[in-house]
Design a protein around this motif. Structure first.
Motif, PDB file in Angstrom:
ATOM      1  N   PHE A  41       0.822  -1.199   0.000  1.00 25.25           N
ATOM      2  CA  PHE A  41       0.000   0.000   0.000  1.00 25.25           C
ATOM      3  C   PHE A  41       0.869   1.268   0.000  1.00 25.25           C
ATOM      4  O   PHE A  41       0.644   2.194  -0.786  1.00 25.25           O
ATOM      5  N   VAL A  42       1.882   1.289   0.855  1.00 26.22           N
ATOM      6  CA  VAL A  42       2.749   2.466   0.941  1.00 26.22           C
ATOM      7  C   VAL A  42       3.532   2.649  -0.371  1.00 26.22           C
ATOM      8  O   VAL A  42       3.695   3.764  -0.859  1.00 26.22           O
ATOM      9  N   HIS A  43       3.959   1.538  -0.950  1.00 28.41           N
ATOM     10  CA  HIS A  43       4.651   1.635  -2.236  1.00 28.41           C
ATOM     11  C   HIS A  43       3.732   2.235  -3.301  1.00 28.41           C
ATOM     12  O   HIS A  43       4.157   3.079  -4.095  1.00 28.41           O
ATOM     13  N   GLU A  44       2.481   1.842  -3.274  1.00 25.69           N
ATOM     14  CA  GLU A  44       1.535   2.432  -4.232  1.00 25.69           C
ATOM     15  C   GLU A  44       1.389   3.930  -3.995  1.00 25.69           C
ATOM     16  O   GLU A  44       1.320   4.722  -4.930  1.00 25.69           O
ATOM     17  N   LYS A  45       1.351   4.314  -2.709  1.00 16.87           N
ATOM     18  CA  LYS A  45       1.204   5.739  -2.394  1.00 16.87           C
ATOM     19  C   LYS A  45       2.428   6.545  -2.860  1.00 16.87           C
ATOM     20  O   LYS A  45       2.299   7.676  -3.309  1.00 16.87           O
ATOM     21  N   ILE A  46       3.590   5.927  -2.735  1.00 16.69           N
ATOM     22  CA  ILE A  46       4.801   6.615  -3.201  1.00 16.69           C
ATOM     23  C   ILE A  46       4.745   6.762  -4.727  1.00 16.69           C
ATOM     24  O   ILE A  46       5.093   7.803  -5.287  1.00 16.69           O
ATOM     25  N   MET A  47       4.236   5.736  -5.389  1.00 12.94           N
ATOM     26  CA  MET A  47       4.096   5.816  -6.848  1.00 12.94           C
ATOM     27  C   MET A  47       3.049   6.873  -7.245  1.00 12.94           C
ATOM     28  O   MET A  47       3.190   7.557  -8.249  1.00 12.94           O
ATOM     29  N   ASP A  48       1.997   6.994  -6.433  1.00 12.08           N
ATOM     30  CA  ASP A  48       1.004   8.046  -6.695  1.00 12.08           C
ATOM     31  C   ASP A  48       1.656   9.424  -6.578  1.00 12.08           C
ATOM     32  O   ASP A  48       1.376  10.329  -7.364  1.00 12.08           O
ATOM     33  N   ALA A  49       2.525   9.569  -5.592  1.00  9.76           N
ATOM     34  CA  ALA A  49       3.201  10.851  -5.398  1.00  9.76           C
ATOM     35  C   ALA A  49       4.079  11.159  -6.613  1.00  9.76           C
ATOM     36  O   ALA A  49       4.159  12.300  -7.066  1.00  9.76           O
ATOM     37  N   LYS A  50       4.698  10.119  -7.138  1.00  6.43           N
ATOM     38  CA  LYS A  50       5.513  10.289  -8.350  1.00  6.43           C
ATOM     39  C   LYS A  50       4.623  10.733  -9.516  1.00  6.43           C
ATOM     40  O   LYS A  50       4.968  11.655 -10.256  1.00  6.43           O
ATOM     41  N   LYS A  51       3.474  10.074  -9.636  1.00  2.62           N
ATOM     42  CA  LYS A  51       2.541  10.431 -10.710  1.00  2.62           C
ATOM     43  C   LYS A  51       2.104  11.888 -10.587  1.00  2.62           C
ATOM     44  O   LYS A  51       1.887  12.575 -11.573  1.00  2.62           O
ATOM     45  N   ASP A  52       1.985  12.353  -9.330  1.00  4.53           N
ATOM     46  CA  ASP A  52       1.599  13.743  -9.085  1.00  4.53           C
ATOM     47  C   ASP A  52       2.788  14.691  -9.223  1.00  4.53           C
ATOM     48  O   ASP A  52       2.737  15.821  -8.726  1.00  4.53           O
ATOM     49  N   ASN A  53       3.860  14.184  -9.797  1.00  7.03           N
ATOM     50  CA  ASN A  53       4.999  15.045 -10.109  1.00  7.03           C
ATOM     51  C   ASN A  53       5.837  15.469  -8.910  1.00  7.03           C
ATOM     52  O   ASN A  53       6.518  16.479  -8.951  1.00  7.03           O
ATOM     53  N   ARG A  54       5.755  14.725  -7.841  1.00 15.74           N
ATOM     54  CA  ARG A  54       6.609  15.041  -6.697  1.00 15.74           C
ATOM     55  C   ARG A  54       7.989  14.406  -6.936  1.00 15.74           C
ATOM     56  O   ARG A  54       8.102  13.381  -7.608  1.00 15.74           O
ATOM     57  N   ALA A  55       9.005  15.022  -6.352  1.00 19.24           N
ATOM     58  CA  ALA A  55      10.341  14.428  -6.385  1.00 19.24           C
ATOM     59  C   ALA A  55      10.470  13.570  -5.128  1.00 19.24           C
ATOM     60  O   ALA A  55      10.008  13.964  -4.065  1.00 19.24           O
ATOM     61  N   ILE A  56      11.069  12.403  -5.256  1.00 21.16           N
ATOM     62  CA  ILE A  56      11.163  11.503  -4.104  1.00 21.16           C
ATOM     63  C   ILE A  56      12.581  10.972  -3.951  1.00 21.16           C
ATOM     64  O   ILE A  56      13.149  10.414  -4.901  1.00 21.16           O
ATOM     65  N   LEU A  57      13.134  11.168  -2.763  1.00 18.44           N
ATOM     66  CA  LEU A  57      14.432  10.573  -2.449  1.00 18.44           C
ATOM     67  C   LEU A  57      14.169   9.455  -1.443  1.00 18.44           C
ATOM     68  O   LEU A  57      13.667   9.688  -0.346  1.00 18.44           O
ATOM     69  N   LEU A  58      14.467   8.237  -1.853  1.00 22.34           N
ATOM     70  CA  LEU A  58      14.169   7.070  -1.037  1.00 22.34           C
ATOM     71  C   LEU A  58      15.461   6.498  -0.478  1.00 22.34           C
ATOM     72  O   LEU A  58      16.337   6.062  -1.230  1.00 22.34           O
ATOM     73  N   VAL A  59      15.600   6.515   0.848  1.00 20.85           N
ATOM     74  CA  VAL A  59      16.784   5.942   1.483  1.00 20.85           C
ATOM     75  C   VAL A  59      16.330   4.686   2.208  1.00 20.85           C
ATOM     76  O   VAL A  59      15.419   4.751   3.041  1.00 20.85           O
ATOM     77  N   SER A  60      16.888   3.558   1.850  1.00 26.66           N
ATOM     78  CA  SER A  60      16.404   2.320   2.462  1.00 26.66           C
ATOM     79  C   SER A  60      17.519   1.290   2.525  1.00 26.66           C
ATOM     80  O   SER A  60      18.397   1.245   1.664  1.00 26.66           O
TER      81      SER A  60
END
Ligand SMILES: Nc1ncnc2c1ncn2[C@@H]1O[C@H](COP(=O)(O)OP(=O)(O)OP(=O)(O)O)[C@@H](O)[C@H]1O
Ligand SMILES: [Mg+2]
Length: 502
Positions: A439-458
């Motif tokens: 679910f959270v991965h989908e939300k991160i992908m939604d944020a990408k679709k909404d043109n947000r920049a995402i830095l993922l540290v994992s």
């Protein structure tokens, strides 16, 4: 094998929640039993009952056939039950040795027989393959070592039955392997282990049997060798889990985060970032892979205004962030999912609705003059709870009463709802069940679709591989390699993470 513990028809409710709904559980002597279940299923509650921390409303507990009633952990310890909590209870300014003997029955008044205790502890630690420096200060040792201290403490007090609540959530892959070895050697010596985790591969590797809880009930009890990861996931969440997120095809926009040649110290004032540069554009997920301790924590801190840089520059959407405070990073459009939700994510004794608006209490629509508009805050919180499936009795309960995974979901919900220009996500799915991770991965992908920049540290390489458009490898405070997502294998990245060359 003999049944060593039987928990029978256990019922436990909290205001508004039936956390354990008539659970019967048998634990066999000398086994490694894994307790599995989605966030909020009731695992920690059940184990806290067994450890004497919580009182159950109904039901019975038997140890070796004898009925027991615990009025606190002291009673459980006397019966040979020990528990390692996810958050350690060590005193940082004491040495390992001092922590180990603290509160132990063997210590009477001032006549501490330190030398004898030390010898005994050294003997125990080598018997179980847990070498450690007893004279080191706890504040100076790694998380993995602190966990060893907790385990050693249980052994020193004579525990035969050991409960581990999500022991691997905070460990690095190397430390996890070492913990497995310790668990194996504990079992060989006849100890019984109950182990809570969300990592299904671990369950398959380490456990003899699995009990799955859902909604406070036992759903299944199976022998590990008769099942597999897919089946376990299905039992836990009651539906199929895909373990793969669709990556939307978005065009990357303008550069949002620009980091150029930064230097910074860590909390012990040693160089942690040594000339690090990177950039992230709108609509792009950039993953930072690396072995823990190579500067990831400091990188996230400088990008959220929690740590100062010595030199270099950070621009957010063209604004120079030099000498800005964390509030100004927020205002510039940064959202932050911190690696430690208890330290930086939540205020546990504040109600959930306040936690869900942290950082924007003084902004519209929550500010009414100098006061908080409680109704607006509560309505907002209700929406987030719904949208992010946060399992809670309501918006007014303290954040500290939520299960670990649901606390994490609350932080993620708040940060994503900020509609940030850039999301800095550090270990975003730590402690989440497989369904919630998806679910959270989908939300991160939604944020990408909404043109947000995402830095993922994992530290989860599979998570980085799954979500990133570009993958950067961090090593000793610098980015030493860059790959396009989908054009590199885990093995290749693993090699770079260790400081190798492609
Ligand atoms: N001290 C408490 N006060 C009120 N409610 C509580 C308390 N402890 C747990 N709960 C509630 O009981 C339910 C079960 O929580 P528990 O912590 O046992 O879940 P869990 O299976 O360990 O989940 P996770 O995987 O997220 O850690 C949750 O709905 C939680 O909010
Ligand atoms: Mg829990």
């Amino acid at each position: 094998m003999a049944v060593i513990i039987k928990m029978e028809n256990i019922i436990k409710s909290f205001p508004g929640v039936l956390a354990n709904n008539n659970i019967t559980l048998e634990i066999e002597e000398g086994e490694i039993l894994c307790l599995l279940g989605e966030n909020g299923a009731g695992k920690s509650t059940l184990m806290n009952i067994l450890y004497g921390l919580y009182c159950h409303d109904q039901g019975n507990i038997y140890i070796k056939g004898e009925k027991v009633e615990f009025s606190g952990p002291g009673d459980a310890i006397d019966r040979g039950i020990g528990m390692v909590h996810q958050h350690f209870m060590l005193v940082p300014v004491f040495t390992v040795l001092e922590n180990l003997i603290l509160g132990s029955e063997l210590v009477k008044g001032l006549s501490l027989d330190l030398l004898r205790s030390k010898k005994e502890l050294e003997e125990i630690s080598s018997r179980y393959g847990m070498e450690m420096n007893l004279d080191a200060y706890v504040r100076d040792i790694s998380v993995g070592m602190q966990q060893r201290v907790e385990i050693l403490k249980l052994l020193y007090r004579g525990a035969d039955i050991m409960i581990f609540d999500e022991p691997t959530a905070i460990l690095t892959p190397q430390e996890i392997n070492e913990l497995y070895k310790i668990m194996e050697s504990l079992r060989k010596k006849g100890k019984t282990i109950i182990f809570i985790t969300h990592k299904l591969k671990e369950v398959m590797e380490i456990s003899d049997r699995v009990v799955v809880l859902r909604d406070g009930k036992v759903i299944e009890a199976v022998e590990t060798k008769t099942t597999n990861v897919k089946e376990l996931a299905q039992m836990m969440v009651g539906r199929e889990v895909l373990f793969k997120t669709e990556k939307p095809d978005t065009k990357t926009g303008r550069e949002i985060l620009h980091v150029d040649n930064i230097y910074a110290l860590n909390k012990r004032r040693l160089p942690a970032l040594k000339g690090l540069s990177l950039n992230v554009s709108a609509g792009e997920v950039v993953g930072v892979a690396g072995i823990d301790g190579n500067g990831q924590t400091e990188l996230v801190e400088v990008l959220t205004g929690l740590r100062k840089i010595g030199s270099g520059s950070i621009l957010i959407d063209g604004i120079n962030m030099e000498n800005r405070k964390s509030g100004e990073f927020l205002d510039a459009g940064t959202a932050h999912i911190p690696e430690d939700r208890l330290l930086r994510g939540l205020i546990l004794d504040f109600p959930l609705y306040e936690n869900l608006i942290l950082g924007y209490e003084d902004k519209k629509p929550f500010a009414k003059g100098i006061f908080l508009d409680f109704n607006a805050a509560r309505d907002w919180a209700k929406k987030l709870i719904d949208k992010f499936d946060i399992r809670t009795a309501g918006v007014n309960v303290n954040a500290g009463t939520l299960s670990g995974g649901n606390q994490q979901k609350a932080v993620i919900a708040r940060e994503l709802q900020r509609n940030p220009k850039i999301l800095i996500a550090s270990q975003p799915t730590r402690g989440l069940d497989v369904g919630a991770i998806e679910f959270v991965h989908e939300k991160i992908m939604d944020a990408k679709k909404d043109n947000r920049a995402i830095l993922l540290v994992s530290l989860e390489l599979s998570e980085i591989m799954n979500l990133s458009d570009r993958i950067l490898v961090i090593y000793e405070g610098k980015i030493i390699a860059e790959f396009k997502g989908g054009e590199v294998t885990e093995a290749e990245i693993g090699l770079m993470m260790a400081g190798g060359h492609r």
